[in-house]
Design an enzyme around this catalytic site. Structure first.
Site, PDB file in Angstrom:
ATOM      1  N   SER A 292       0.819  -1.214   0.000  1.00  0.00           N
ATOM      2  CA  SER A 292       0.000   0.000   0.000  1.00  0.00           C
ATOM      3  C   SER A 292       0.854   1.266   0.000  1.00  0.00           C
ATOM      4  O   SER A 292       1.523   1.559  -0.977  1.00  0.00           O
ATOM      5  CB  SER A 292      -0.945  -0.046   1.201  1.00  0.00           C
ATOM      6  OG  SER A 292      -1.926   0.945   1.129  1.00  0.00           O
ATOM      7  N   ASP A 303       9.753   5.676 -10.173  1.00  0.00           N
ATOM      8  CA  ASP A 303       9.250   6.301 -11.398  1.00  0.00           C
ATOM      9  C   ASP A 303       9.978   7.598 -11.723  1.00  0.00           C
ATOM     10  O   ASP A 303      10.141   7.963 -12.897  1.00  0.00           O
ATOM     11  CB  ASP A 303       7.750   6.575 -11.277  1.00  0.00           C
ATOM     12  CG  ASP A 303       6.913   5.322 -11.518  1.00  0.00           C
ATOM     13  OD1 ASP A 303       7.490   4.297 -11.919  1.00  0.00           O
ATOM     14  OD2 ASP A 303       5.687   5.382 -11.309  1.00  0.00           O
ATOM     15  N   LYS A 317      -0.598  -4.134  -3.484  1.00  0.00           N
ATOM     16  CA  LYS A 317      -1.913  -3.627  -3.066  1.00  0.00           C
ATOM     17  C   LYS A 317      -2.106  -2.228  -3.635  1.00  0.00           C
ATOM     18  O   LYS A 317      -1.531  -1.258  -3.155  1.00  0.00           O
ATOM     19  CB  LYS A 317      -2.037  -3.591  -1.541  1.00  0.00           C
ATOM     20  CG  LYS A 317      -3.398  -3.072  -1.071  1.00  0.00           C
ATOM     21  CD  LYS A 317      -3.464  -3.018   0.448  1.00  0.00           C
ATOM     22  CE  LYS A 317      -4.831  -2.531   0.915  1.00  0.00           C
ATOM     23  NZ  LYS A 317      -5.084  -1.117   0.582  1.00  0.00           N
TER      24      LYS A 317
END
Length: 553
Positions: A292, A303, A317
């Site tokens: 999460s 990223d 998740k």
């Protein structure tokens, strides 16, 4: 021509009206179906209460029914009755009124497993391994752990008495409850002269503030590189994850977006402050239990090519939960959206809308995983959590070590040791000497800790299948010889696996003196992921090439 146009307009009006009517009817059909089935459910419970041969608890039956219904959706959608609201609030905020101790059941006995440093239990002298006998006047020896936990919790500044057994002694301890706020960063420190380390265990309230404080302090100590550890971190508050990312990337950058069925849950979360340090070389440690919010932090930093990820693939998740109030102070925590990290990836690994024959969600097959690109052009995939840039295999333990831990023998020996020794050197200095290890081996002589090795289990399976398929008589001599050859020798295993058993002993003993943070500190010099991190951070060219392949710093 004009007549034809009027006919066309009339046709479109009728068609649109029919569509609206169809939509209205469909919506009302759904509402009618909900009302109808709720009425049936209520009628059923009433009739059960009236006619069933034994007394029933309607509230318990309804709760079971609700939970069974929600299990059909996903593991994160759950009903929270009024009596559990305090526990839920504690999980999300990290705050509660109590004594500040983790309790649990070891081999049938309720005991203190970890007093938190600086809180009432630890300050009053309660120790790991203390067996819980009474809370005030209530004998709790046969209570469930959850029941004892409720007795220990209560409003701040209220008093209670706890009676415990420590070895052969019985002690009565008076405590004053206080507001307990568990830090999200149980430990931070310097791994070496240049590298700082932060252990982030949760994303409850103030997680970002805890990391920020640790980062600034480490920089003041000379940290020029950083390891952020989110292994085993189950996640928590989305806002805290965004703010942790913001410590390392500039203001105005997207960190995560949420998309759901309702417009109200669609949102884009961006960094809102100036970073603490946007250039410090950074490694993030992840594993299969990072979930999460942990995945948002790791994924966003990956990223933006801001950090090298070391470890193992995360849990996967990518579902967002919101809490909705219900009648009578109950609540439901339900999945309302999916979150997407800056590259556009959805990291959810299980598709709960497409279940198998046993009702379990299906893993997303590799063939359906999509490619995305980081800011620097590296290819990353969705649909299976966050994958590390540098993989490190998980550590496996010998069956003898597992048995000694599972049977509580290492735990019990650490209790014995701590009762006989007032202090030990610091976590990174303390060693289990050969003499202490021999003392442990001698102490084991009258203890039961037998186990089955993996090879023995394989031979047992072979024997079972051979008997089932009528081959046993033909190979029984060979099986007997195999058993003799691989049969484990506990005394020999205590020698063969001495180093890893000593590590387990060391960790358990250290908790008696330095608590949770001590175990983290002690692991710094032998943690394989940390060793890998230091290697990556120690070679600037390697670090730069991982983040931007083909380019050298």
């Amino acid at each position: 021509m004009l007549k034809n146009r009027k006919i066309l307009v009339l046709f479109l009006v009728v068609l649109l009206g029919s569509g609206t009517l169809f939509s209205f009817v469909t919506k009302n059909d759904k509402l009618f179906a909900i009302a109808k089935n709720l009425d049936i459910f209520a009628s059923l419970v009433r009739e059960l209460d009236s006619y069933y041969v034994d007394d029933i608890d309607p509230e318990e039956l309804v709760t079971i029914g609700i939970n069974a219904m929600l299990e059909e959706l996903d593991p994160y959608t759950e009903y929270i009755p009024e009596e559990n609201s305090d526990d839920f609030r504690m999980m999300t905020t990290g705050e509660y009124g109590g004594v500040g101790a983790l309790i649990g059941n070891r081999t049938g006995t309720n005991m203190i497993l970890m007093p938190y440093k600086g809180f009432p239990a630890q300050e009053a002298g309660l120790r790991i391994g203390d067996e819980l006998l009474k809370v005030d006047s209530i004998d709790v020896r046969k209570y469930e752990t959850a029941e004892i936990s409720k007795l220990l919790k209560g409003p701040a500044n209220t008093n209670l008495k706890v009676k415990v057994k420590r070895g052969e002694d019985t002690l009565a301890v008076e405590l004053t409850r206080k507001k307990i706020v568990i830090s999200n960063v149980p430990y931070y420190g310097m791994i070496d002269e240049q590298t700082g380390y932060i252990k982030l265990t949760d994303f409850t309230t103030n997680a970002a503030a805890d990391v920020r404080k640790a980062l600034i302090d480490l920089k003041s100590q000379g940290a020029q590189k950083l390891v952020l550890d989110v292994r085993d971190n189950p996640g928590g508050i989305l806002k805290e994850a965004v703010e942790v990312v913001n410590l390392f990337i500039p203001k105005g950058r997207e960190v995560v977006s949420t998309k759901g069925k309702l417009q109200s849950v669609n949102a884009v979360y961006k960094t809102e402050k100036a970073p603490v340090d946007k250039d410090i070389p950074l490694v993030v440690l992840i594993n299969e239990r990072s979930a999460s919010a942990s995945e948002i932090v790791a994924g966003a930093l990956q990223d933006y090519d801001r950090a090298v990820l070391v470890g193992r693939k995360t849990f996967g998740k990518g579902l967002v939960q919101s809490t909705v109030p219900l009648s009578y102070n109950s609540q439901v925590k339900l999945t309302t959206a999916k979150y997407y990290i800056p590259s556009g990836r959805l990291i959810q690994a299980i598709d709960y809308s497409n279940k198998d024959e046993e009702g379990q969600g299906r893993s997303i097959p590799d063939s359906l995983r999509n490619e995305f690109k980081t800011k620097g052009g590296r290819i990353v995939l969705d649909g299976a959590g966050i994958e590390p840039d540098q993989s490190v295999d998980s550590r496996t333990y010998a069956p003898i070590t597992f048995s000694l831990v599972a049977r509580g023998l290492i735990f019990d020996f650490a209790n014995k040791f701590s009762r006989q020794n007032e202090e030990i050197p610091g976590p990174r200095k303390f060693k289990v000497s050969d003499e202490l290890y021999e003392e442990f081996v001698e102490w084991l002589q009258d203890k039961e800790y037998d186990y089955t090795t993996r090879v023995e289990k394989t031979i047992a399976d072979l024997e079972k299948y051979a008997e089932k398929e009528k081959y046993f008589e033909e190979i029984q001599d060979e099986i007997a010889q195999l058993k003799k050859s691989v049969g484990h020798n506990k005394e020999q295993d205590l020698i063969t696996f001495k180093d890893e058993i000593k590590d387990a002993l060391k960790d358990e003993i250290i908790t008696r003196y330095y608590y949770q943070e001590g175990v983290v500190e002690a692991s710094l010099d032998r943690d394989e992921e940390i060793k890998k991190s230091l290697t990556v951070l120690g070679d600037q060219n390697q670090f730069a090439m991982i983040l931007k392949p083909g380019k050298k710093k």
